[in-house]
Write a protein that holds these residues in place. Sequence first.
Motif, PDB file in Angstrom:
ATOM      1  N   LEU A 129      26.922  61.887  21.118  1.00  0.00           N
ATOM      2  CA  LEU A 129      28.299  61.799  21.581  1.00  0.00           C
ATOM      3  C   LEU A 129      28.427  60.818  22.749  1.00  0.00           C
ATOM      4  O   LEU A 129      29.417  60.077  22.853  1.00  0.00           O
ATOM      5  CB  LEU A 129      28.788  63.184  21.997  1.00  0.00           C
ATOM      6  CG  LEU A 129      30.296  63.367  22.096  1.00  0.00           C
ATOM      7  CD1 LEU A 129      30.929  63.295  20.729  1.00  0.00           C
ATOM      8  CD2 LEU A 129      30.618  64.679  22.760  1.00  0.00           C
ATOM      9  N   THR A 130      27.429  60.790  23.620  1.00  0.00           N
ATOM     10  CA  THR A 130      27.440  59.843  24.737  1.00  0.00           C
ATOM     11  C   THR A 130      27.376  58.405  24.233  1.00  0.00           C
ATOM     12  O   THR A 130      28.053  57.519  24.766  1.00  0.00           O
ATOM     13  CB  THR A 130      26.261  60.134  25.674  1.00  0.00           C
ATOM     14  OG1 THR A 130      26.331  61.500  26.109  1.00  0.00           O
ATOM     15  CG2 THR A 130      26.292  59.222  26.886  1.00  0.00           C
ATOM     16  N   LEU A 131      26.578  58.168  23.181  1.00  0.00           N
ATOM     17  CA  LEU A 131      26.509  56.824  22.595  1.00  0.00           C
ATOM     18  C   LEU A 131      27.861  56.414  22.022  1.00  0.00           C
ATOM     19  O   LEU A 131      28.328  55.279  22.232  1.00  0.00           O
ATOM     20  CB  LEU A 131      25.427  56.791  21.510  1.00  0.00           C
ATOM     21  CG  LEU A 131      25.261  55.468  20.754  1.00  0.00           C
ATOM     22  CD1 LEU A 131      24.877  54.346  21.721  1.00  0.00           C
ATOM     23  CD2 LEU A 131      24.211  55.606  19.661  1.00  0.00           C
ATOM     24  N   LEU A 132      28.517  57.321  21.298  1.00  0.00           N
ATOM     25  CA  LEU A 132      29.851  57.020  20.774  1.00  0.00           C
ATOM     26  C   LEU A 132      30.843  56.773  21.906  1.00  0.00           C
ATOM     27  O   LEU A 132      31.732  55.920  21.791  1.00  0.00           O
ATOM     28  CB  LEU A 132      30.334  58.170  19.893  1.00  0.00           C
ATOM     29  CG  LEU A 132      29.574  58.404  18.582  1.00  0.00           C
ATOM     30  CD1 LEU A 132      30.088  59.650  17.882  1.00  0.00           C
ATOM     31  CD2 LEU A 132      29.711  57.200  17.660  1.00  0.00           C
ATOM     32  N   ALA A 133      30.699  57.525  23.003  1.00  0.00           N
ATOM     33  CA  ALA A 133      31.597  57.326  24.140  1.00  0.00           C
ATOM     34  C   ALA A 133      31.395  55.945  24.766  1.00  0.00           C
ATOM     35  O   ALA A 133      32.368  55.292  25.177  1.00  0.00           O
ATOM     36  CB  ALA A 133      31.366  58.423  25.174  1.00  0.00           C
ATOM     37  N   LEU A 134      30.139  55.479  24.847  1.00  0.00           N
ATOM     38  CA  LEU A 134      29.880  54.140  25.389  1.00  0.00           C
ATOM     39  C   LEU A 134      30.538  53.064  24.536  1.00  0.00           C
ATOM     40  O   LEU A 134      31.126  52.099  25.058  1.00  0.00           O
ATOM     41  CB  LEU A 134      28.374  53.895  25.479  1.00  0.00           C
ATOM     42  CG  LEU A 134      27.625  54.691  26.554  1.00  0.00           C
ATOM     43  CD1 LEU A 134      26.122  54.466  26.426  1.00  0.00           C
ATOM     44  CD2 LEU A 134      28.098  54.294  27.945  1.00  0.00           C
ATOM     45  N   LEU A 135      30.470  53.222  23.218  1.00  0.00           N
ATOM     46  CA  LEU A 135      31.130  52.263  22.328  1.00  0.00           C
ATOM     47  C   LEU A 135      32.647  52.337  22.466  1.00  0.00           C
ATOM     48  O   LEU A 135      33.340  51.311  22.373  1.00  0.00           O
ATOM     49  CB  LEU A 135      30.703  52.531  20.886  1.00  0.00           C
ATOM     50  CG  LEU A 135      29.217  52.260  20.593  1.00  0.00           C
ATOM     51  CD1 LEU A 135      28.845  52.755  19.211  1.00  0.00           C
ATOM     52  CD2 LEU A 135      28.906  50.776  20.729  1.00  0.00           C
ATOM     53  N   SER A 136      33.173  53.534  22.724  1.00  0.00           N
ATOM     54  CA  SER A 136      34.613  53.660  22.973  1.00  0.00           C
ATOM     55  C   SER A 136      35.008  52.965  24.268  1.00  0.00           C
ATOM     56  O   SER A 136      36.084  52.363  24.360  1.00  0.00           O
ATOM     57  CB  SER A 136      35.012  55.143  23.033  1.00  0.00           C
ATOM     58  OG  SER A 136      34.818  55.768  21.789  1.00  0.00           O
ATOM     59  N   LEU A 137      34.144  53.019  25.287  1.00  0.00           N
ATOM     60  CA  LEU A 137      34.421  52.309  26.536  1.00  0.00           C
ATOM     61  C   LEU A 137      34.427  50.798  26.319  1.00  0.00           C
ATOM     62  O   LEU A 137      35.237  50.074  26.922  1.00  0.00           O
ATOM     63  CB  LEU A 137      33.385  52.689  27.590  1.00  0.00           C
ATOM     64  CG  LEU A 137      33.464  54.128  28.126  1.00  0.00           C
ATOM     65  CD1 LEU A 137      32.291  54.407  29.069  1.00  0.00           C
ATOM     66  CD2 LEU A 137      34.789  54.364  28.843  1.00  0.00           C
ATOM     67  N   ILE A 138      33.530  50.314  25.455  1.00  0.00           N
ATOM     68  CA  ILE A 138      33.547  48.883  25.125  1.00  0.00           C
ATOM     69  C   ILE A 138      34.857  48.532  24.434  1.00  0.00           C
ATOM     70  O   ILE A 138      35.458  47.473  24.700  1.00  0.00           O
ATOM     71  CB  ILE A 138      32.335  48.539  24.246  1.00  0.00           C
ATOM     72  CG1 ILE A 138      31.032  48.746  25.022  1.00  0.00           C
ATOM     73  CG2 ILE A 138      32.415  47.098  23.747  1.00  0.00           C
ATOM     74  CD1 ILE A 138      29.778  48.578  24.189  1.00  0.00           C
TER      75      ILE A 138
END
Length: 597
Positions: A129-138
């Motif tokens: 979920l943290t990885l998906l959140a990082l991509l959402s921040l990008i």
Amino acid sequence: MAEHGGPHSMCLNKVDCHSSSTLSSSSEQESEIFTKLKVSLTEDYPQKNAEILSGQYGINLLLIGVSLMLAIGNNGAPVKEEHLLSFITTLIIVQLLWMMWYIVRRGMQSNLQAEKDVHATTSWIKGGLTLLALLSLIMDAFNIGYFVGYRSCLSAVLVVYPIIHATHTIAQVHFLWFHIKDVIKSFETFERFGVIHAVFTNLLLWCSGVMSEANHLLNHHSTRLTALGFENLTMVSVAMEPHCNCTISACSMFVNGLYYLYPFNIEYHIFVSVMLFVMWKNIGRTIDLEHNRKRLATKTQGLVVGPILGLAALASTIGVLVVYIIHVEESLDIRESTIAIFYYYGIVMLVVMCSAGVTGLLIYRADPIPMDTTKNPSRKLDTELLFGSSVGSWLVSWCSVVAVSASRSSPSYRWTNLMYSLLSILEKYIQNLFIIESLYRQQEDGEREDTEVAGPAPEIFSVNSSLSPPYNGIINQAYENPDNGCVTLENVQKESGQVNGCPQKHLEVPHQVENNVEVTPSKKSQILKNIAVFLFMCNISLWILPAFGCRPQYDNGLEEETFGFTTWTTVLNFAMPITLFYRMHSVACLFEVFRRV
């Protein structure tokens, strides 16, 4: 006079006493009623009613947002994208305030031992979920860059929204890492509304992402059909570019990059919704401590065939995706060959996945173990989501079966489309059965864990054996067994380590018992682990293809000929996001299956 007046005065005293007691009792009844009313409206509010009220509140929030989205879909309507983003931004700010209040209140109660549901999530889910959140921040950064390029003709809401969304993403990931396992026992009614607000805020963000991706795909699809000579479309394309020139050179990179990041943002919000829904179901729940324990470390011996086949499936998926994206926009002959390649690939994948699932089910049938019926909201939700999200793929598959059977045209991929659709239906049947049975089966090492926790059985390790003959009379046990007193004290004082000078004996454990403690993974467990890993990677592969534009349902023409362009695109816009969620949710469930085997 005195005799006559005596009884009369006593009677008056009784009346006065009775009236005063009546007044006091009535005042006490009123105070009790007021107290009961106060308690019923505050602390003792029926929790089922609170659950229903909060659920209705969340559904209405979602429907307001969906209504705005439907209005935006109509060109020339007075409702604009800015109105929708303003509404979503308001919901995000409310959720941020609630999370801040919750974290502060939890910090003030740090001295209290809060109940936790260890099954609510796992570290690997939070890591993904943290990885998906990082991509959402990008993606938020790209949206900000996009606004900077077109700031002369865009509303300020379009830059406020990604900034608030990025703040919301960071705060929400922190909340999920440290509080998602909390079982709330205070302010339950208020907390239900706070958690359900967070659930439906993320669902609305998911719907917004799905709508943006669908608009992009439909515009791209209509442009492709126009280039191939299909002019008579019943749908007007939505203008995607602003009516002004970009002031920076990276505008095209921002625009193209957004649509490769949308799938990750969509999956992020739907997974957050599921996790928060589990937290909502846990409010006021009584945790069963016996089944609320962490499992032992997962063993990975014997993992060879599953990872190799899974990597082969993933590599072939990347190859098919590249070929499809490059050649599907070329001439009609190449287009048909490209679509046929996809269906051949899909048939092989689904056949192997069905075979793997059936093998796993046969192993379970050969070794029946009782099902685990303990209450587990997380596992129950996993089961419901598997069934519910299968509906999207089944709808598309049955529509394709009808289209292939009724179509008057006969392209080269007609019957492969039929085979692919039927196998898609069957594969989900088998995979759902395999996952659900794996999650609900009692773990085979459960009895061994219980034994280790409870300590050794007295029949095996007790020195005072029950097989020794009874003594009738007074016997000098110290004479008969000089070490008996030491043994007795040793049993009593074993935990403190004090044996009063008696020699400690190291009991010999039978070799068979020692082997039972150090059990190596059986052949059955190795096969099941390989099946879980293989299906895990196959579901990732089948998520990658539609997530990045490989959707032959838009391009083969059979379904559009049968159902019409508008009806078929509506079906796909409804079913595709659910199908993508099914694959990603299956990935999460299969990883949990791998850990449990």
